[in-house]
Scaffold this active site. Structure first.
Site, PDB file in Angstrom:
ATOM      1  N   HIS A 227      13.803  45.032  51.412  1.00 20.30           N
ATOM      2  CA  HIS A 227      13.887  44.548  52.788  1.00 20.30           C
ATOM      3  C   HIS A 227      15.362  44.536  53.173  1.00 20.30           C
ATOM      4  O   HIS A 227      16.245  44.604  52.309  1.00 20.30           O
ATOM      5  CB  HIS A 227      13.259  43.157  52.934  1.00 20.30           C
ATOM      6  N   ASP A 355       1.239  35.925  35.222  1.00 17.12           N
ATOM      7  CA  ASP A 355       1.889  35.744  33.936  1.00 17.12           C
ATOM      8  C   ASP A 355       2.246  34.264  33.712  1.00 17.12           C
ATOM      9  O   ASP A 355       2.963  33.651  34.502  1.00 17.12           O
ATOM     10  CB  ASP A 355       3.167  36.602  33.892  1.00 17.12           C
ATOM     11  N   SER A 370      13.547  39.704  45.150  1.00 11.66           N
ATOM     12  CA  SER A 370      13.291  40.813  46.071  1.00 11.66           C
ATOM     13  C   SER A 370      13.834  42.117  45.495  1.00 11.66           C
ATOM     14  O   SER A 370      15.008  42.191  45.132  1.00 11.66           O
ATOM     15  CB  SER A 370      13.960  40.555  47.426  1.00 11.66           C
TER      16      SER A 370
END
Length: 409
Positions: A227, A355, A370
């Site tokens: 992003h 997980d 990110s």
């Protein structure tokens, strides 16, 4: 005879309902399938999530394909090979082989110009409060590219020009939503500061931590974040004048919870350098790794073929990310939803962390993750982009092909 007519009529109704149902299903798929796909030359066109949807592209039963002069083709996707569902545009390109990242890196950006982050008033000698920038038509989020005929690259430069103006109007070139235009700023003299002021706060640089998604070991080109880097005050995309990617060591992680996003904490490694950053766009940040960085990163990373969007399916997958130190690890996730036809380039999948180790350490997805690559069926298919504040175990991911589109190599 009457019974026979009833049977025939009943059968006709059932067949009609069946046909209506099939075409209703076809309409559903039409709205959920992409309008265009990229596929490797000669490969069969199939959508992993919808195995019943395909195109006989290279067989005797092929649906007619029309070729355009620009190298694209028009093909028809079908339901069970019988009912036309949607005409789509197909581009042929070999999927690149990329080295998966998962490594944290520091982002240092010097803007192309300076960004207006806040307006302020100047109190004149008669007690009047004026905002010169606002009066000139400048807005928060604008990028000031030049002032008085000089290119602007720092806060000091614009302050010096305003400070030396003696109240004369200054021609300023402003960039807003990709368009440049002139405005005329008339500074006002501040009695309290005894200086000429423009009535605005500006920023010339930004720094932060993100995760590298992948890189091409031949060209050294890399992509990260998934992003754009945006200004924290204005939310506007930061235009890059120059930038640097530096190694980071993750020191600890603030665990996320419902309504409170977590965060990775780290420190830039002194004297380290991965390479340069040269682009910041809707799909992430991009740059060029040094030869030494490529060598070092290849020692602990794996190569994967990139998967196109049609290769992605719901179910088990993995992410590669770093929550301690500087070496990434694989963690299990579940892909819960795929939007093949999304107009939002960074929110193509909904993923959930499964997980136990990662959930125990971070609570799920946290800020700083990110760009963490998503791996499924031996292919790199995407990257983590956002966390759901209401449920940090979930978040969005971008398709890898959306990011790879901007690699120059």
């Amino acid at each position: 005879m009457k019974l026979k007519r009833k049977i025939i009529k009943g059968t006709a109704v059932i067949l009609s309902l069946g046909i209506v149902g099939l075409f209703g299903t076809a309409e559903y798929y039409s709205t959920h399938l992409p309008s265009s796909l990229t596929t490797e030359s000669g490969s069969e066109i199939r959508i992993a999530e919808y195995p019943q949807i395909f195109c006989f592209n290279n067989s005797e039963n092929a649906i007619p394909v029309s070729n355009n002069n620009d190298g694209t083709s028009q093909v028809t996707l079908t339901l069970f090979g019988a009912i036309p569902v949607k005409n789509i545009e197909v581009h042929e390109a070999e999927a690149p082989t990329l080295v998966a990242g998962g490594n944290p890196f520091g982002i240092k950006l010097l803007m192309d110009g300076v960004m207006v982050t806040e307006m302020g008033e100047v109190e004149t000698e008669n007690g009047e409060k004026i905002c010169p920038a606002q009066n000139a038509g400048i807005q928060v989020g604008d990028i000031i590219k030049s002032a008085d005929g000089k290119n602007i690259t720092s806060n000091n430069e614009i302050q010096e020009i305003i400070g030396n103006s003696n109240g004369k109007k200054i021609k300023i070139i402003v960039s807003r939503e990709g368009k440049d235009f002139p405005v005329f700023l008339k500074p006002e003299y501040s009695e309290s500061d005894e200086k000429w002021r423009g009535g605005m706060w500006v920023r010339d640089s930004i720094a932060g931590i993100g995760t590298m998604t992948f890189f091409n070991k031949t060209t050294g080109e890399f992509a990260g974040l998934g992003h754009p880097v945006c200004d924290s005050d204005t939310g506007e995309l930061v235009p890059i004048y120059s930038g640097e990617a530096v190694p980071v060591e993750i020191t600890d992680a603030k665990k996320g919870s419902k309504g409170i996003p977590g965060e990775l904490h780290g420190q830039f490694m002194y004297g380290g350098n991965f390479g340069i950053l040269n682009r910041n766009n809707s799909c992430g940040v991009y740059g060029l790794l040094s030869e030494q960085a490529v060598k070092v990163l290849c020692e602990t990373s794996e190569e994967y073929k990139m998967g196109y969007r049609q290769d992605v399916k719901t179910g088990e997958a993995e992410i590669m990310t770093t929550i301690s130190g500087d070496t990434p690890k694989k963690y299990s996730i579940e892909i819960e939803k795929i939007d093949y036809n999304s107009s939002e380039s960074t929110k193509n999948m909904v993923i959930r962390i499964t997980d136990k180790e990662l959930l125990e350490s971070t609570g799920g997805i946290v800020q700083g993750m990110s760009g963490s690559p998503v791996i499924q069926d031996g292919k790199i298919i995407g990257a983590v982009t956002h966390v759901f504040v209401s449920d940090p175990t979930k978040g969005y991911a971008i398709f890898a092909e959306n990011m790879a589109e901007y690699l120059k190599g």
